[in-house]
Design an enzyme around this catalytic site. Structure first.
Site, mmCIF file in Angstrom:
data_model
loop_
_atom_site.group_PDB
_atom_site.id
_atom_site.type_symbol
_atom_site.label_atom_id
_atom_site.label_comp_id
_atom_site.label_asym_id
_atom_site.label_seq_id
_atom_site.Cartn_x
_atom_site.Cartn_y
_atom_site.Cartn_z
ATOM 1 N N ASN A 149 0.800 -1.222 0.000
ATOM 2 C CA ASN A 149 0.000 0.000 0.000
ATOM 3 C C ASN A 149 0.833 1.274 0.000
ATOM 4 O O ASN A 149 0.344 2.329 -0.382
ATOM 5 C CB ASN A 149 -0.962 0.013 1.196
ATOM 6 N N GLN A 178 -5.035 -3.910 -1.995
ATOM 7 C CA GLN A 178 -4.577 -2.887 -2.943
ATOM 8 C C GLN A 178 -4.535 -3.392 -4.391
ATOM 9 O O GLN A 178 -4.196 -2.620 -5.277
ATOM 10 C CB GLN A 178 -3.186 -2.375 -2.550
ATOM 11 N N ALA A 199 -13.847 -2.958 -0.726
ATOM 12 C CA ALA A 199 -14.487 -2.266 -1.863
ATOM 13 C C ALA A 199 -14.018 -0.823 -2.051
ATOM 14 O O ALA A 199 -13.976 -0.334 -3.176
ATOM 15 C CB ALA A 199 -16.007 -2.276 -1.662
ATOM 16 N N HIS A 200 -13.660 -0.145 -0.956
ATOM 17 C CA HIS A 200 -13.439 1.301 -1.100
ATOM 18 C C HIS A 200 -12.133 1.676 -1.784
ATOM 19 O O HIS A 200 -11.891 2.841 -2.070
ATOM 20 C CB HIS A 200 -13.592 2.034 0.253
ATOM 21 N N THR A 236 -26.367 -9.245 10.326
ATOM 22 C CA THR A 236 -27.174 -9.012 9.122
ATOM 23 C C THR A 236 -26.292 -8.421 8.028
ATOM 24 O O THR A 236 -25.554 -7.457 8.270
ATOM 25 C CB THR A 236 -28.330 -8.043 9.451
ATOM 26 N N CYS A 326 -3.717 5.069 7.192
ATOM 27 C CA CYS A 326 -3.969 4.601 8.558
ATOM 28 C C CYS A 326 -2.884 5.049 9.512
ATOM 29 O O CYS A 326 -3.103 5.152 10.698
ATOM 30 C CB CYS A 326 -4.012 3.082 8.608
HETATM 31 C C1 LIG Z 1 -2.943 -3.403 2.026
HETATM 32 C C2 LIG Z 1 -4.122 -3.041 2.861
HETATM 33 N N1 LIG Z 1 -4.698 -3.967 3.631
HETATM 34 C C3 LIG Z 1 -5.769 -3.704 4.384
HETATM 35 C C4 LIG Z 1 -6.335 -2.450 4.420
HETATM 36 C C5 LIG Z 1 -7.521 -2.185 5.288
HETATM 37 O O1 LIG Z 1 -8.697 -2.159 4.536
HETATM 38 P P1 LIG Z 1 -10.024 -1.416 5.092
HETATM 39 O O2 LIG Z 1 -9.747 0.042 5.013
HETATM 40 O O3 LIG Z 1 -11.101 -1.862 4.177
HETATM 41 O O4 LIG Z 1 -10.226 -1.895 6.479
HETATM 42 C C6 LIG Z 1 -5.760 -1.426 3.648
HETATM 43 C C7 LIG Z 1 -6.288 -0.053 3.697
HETATM 44 O O5 LIG Z 1 -5.579 0.913 3.547
HETATM 45 C C8 LIG Z 1 -4.627 -1.733 2.847
HETATM 46 O O6 LIG Z 1 -4.050 -0.808 2.083
#
Ligand SMILES: Cc1ncc(COP(=O)(O)O)c(C=O)c1O
Length: 387
Positions: A149, A178, A199-200, A236, A326
């Site tokens: 990422n 990713q 999905a996002h 659900t 994050c």
């Molecule tokens: C490589 C990777 N794994 C996991 C995640 C976490 O996904 P989510 O934001 O859907 O919890 C991310 C989000 O940045 C990511 O880049």
């Protein structure tokens, strides 16, 4: 405004937004209900499961919907380890995983599991011989991400999967958050036991993802309750989100190869422009078309601070990020860049530019021009301050 932080999250496709509102309005039944509204919702969920299964080269029974990538990673790793701990207490991951994998491994280490964190080379890739060396009779899980990422480096997933066939006790989990919908990966060909997606990252809604779990694999569920999702993930189902994930998958896969080629050309042009115009810039990760995701670019400007650069670019109406979203509010240098051998100075001065399906060539070039304006100004200010 130019949005180039698509690895953090993406704007939803208009078609996905329409799907979300239509399903929310018209298909509000609980998929577990017996009446016709429940049946309609259940049908939508099952159609979506088929779409995701096809994208992964798996079967619908092997797809479990979750609240996103973080939950899918936790569910796979903790679920596998709890289920199979009787077979062994050794687990393996890499130094460059997303926190939703890495922190689960450090948690399990504190609980008494023996953990090997595989090193990476200077472009951020693990080597098969290191993995082979780390494998023992006690190894029950290997977790390696597909696309990183922060720097976009692609790991050799198929080679790892094939190699792990020699170790029937060890299950193979892949964080494909990713790469899903962008870089094809067949769970069958790559011999993957569990794979996480979200999905996002592909213009779908937030708060929805999935875990592929191979038929023969069982896990201890993280969430217990009404037994939805084959008893593996109670609660659900988020029907609009699930339908949105399926729609985003279909749209992402249409014209995927053409878009990836385009991104690679734009990435090459962007890097050339930045390297030509600026001194002391470092391009991090693998720049070859197969070795690095074409939609992620990571640069370091040693001597500067990532946060300062991000804010200076925002003044120019260009949005990028420092490290991953994050962890970008965390002052420490990037664990990923440090694992790649970058100095602290280089690892605290990086920015990530990431493209999405709404990105145009002009956007990425405008970002390069903005960097060419902003960086010399900041360097000048720093020089004056030092005097
Ligand atoms: C490589 C990777 N794994 C996991 C995640 C976490 O996904 P989510 O934001 O859907 O919890 C991310 C989000 O940045 C990511 O880049």
């Amino acid at each position: 405004m130019i949005y180039l932080d698509n690895s953090a999250t993406t704007p939803v496709y208009p078609e996905v937004l329409k799907m979300l509102t239509d399903v929310t309005e018209q298909c509000y039944g609980n998929p577990s209900s017996l009446h016709h509204l429940g049946v309609k919702a259940e049908r939508l969920v099952e159609q979506a499961r088929k779409v995701v299964a096809e994208a992964l080269d798996s079967t619908p029974q092997e797809v479990l919907f979750t609240s996103g990538g973080t939950e899918a990673n936790n569910m796979a790793i903790r679920g596998i380890v709890e289920q199979y701990q009787g077979r062994g207490q050794h687990i393996i991951t890499t130094m460059v995983e997303h926190p939703s994998v890495f922190e689960v491994f450090t948690y399990l280490e504190k609980k008494g599991f023996r953990v090997t964190y595989l090193p990476v080379d200077k472009v951020g890739r693990i080597h098969l011989h290191d993995l082979k060396k780390a494998m023992t009779d006690e190894t029950i899980l290997v977790s390696v991400m597909h696309v990183n990422n922060e720097v976009g480096t692609v790991q050799p997933i198929e080679e790892i999967g094939v190699m792990l066939e020699q170790y029937p006790k060890a299950l193979f989990h892949v964080d494909a958050v990713q790469s899903y919908g962008k870089i094809p990966l067949s769970v069958r060909k790559a011999k993957i036991d569990a794979l996480s997606l979200s999905a996002h990252k592909l213009h779908g809604p937030k708060g929805i993802g999935a875990l592929y779990l191979r038929k023969q694999v069982t896990i201890k569920p993280l969430i217990i309750g009404g037994g939805q999702e084959s008893g593996m993930r109670s609660g659900t189902q988020n029907v609009p989100g699930i339908a949105g994930l399926a729609k985003a998958t279909i749209l992402a896969i249409e014209g995927q190869a053409r878009r990836m080629n385009q991104f690679q050309q734009w990435k090459d042009r962007f890097i050339k422009e930045v390297v030509d115009k600026l001194d002391h810039v470092m391009v991090n990760g693998d720049q070859t078309p197969v070795g690095g995701a074409p939609y992620i670019i990571n640069l370091s400007f040693p001597g500067m601070k990532s946060e300062v650069l991000v804010h200076a670019l925002e003044q120019e109406h260009v949005l990028v990020s420092s490290k991953s979203a994050c962890s970008s509010k965390n002052e420490k240098s990037s664990r990923v860049l440090s694992a790649m051998g970058l100095s602290n100075e280089a690892a605290t001065s990086s920015i990530r530019v990431s493209m999405g399906y709404q990105t145009e060539e002009q956007d990425i070039m405008d970002c390069a021009y903005a960097l060419a304006r902003v960086v010399p100004n900041l360097q000048q200010v720093m020089k004056v301050r030092r005097k």
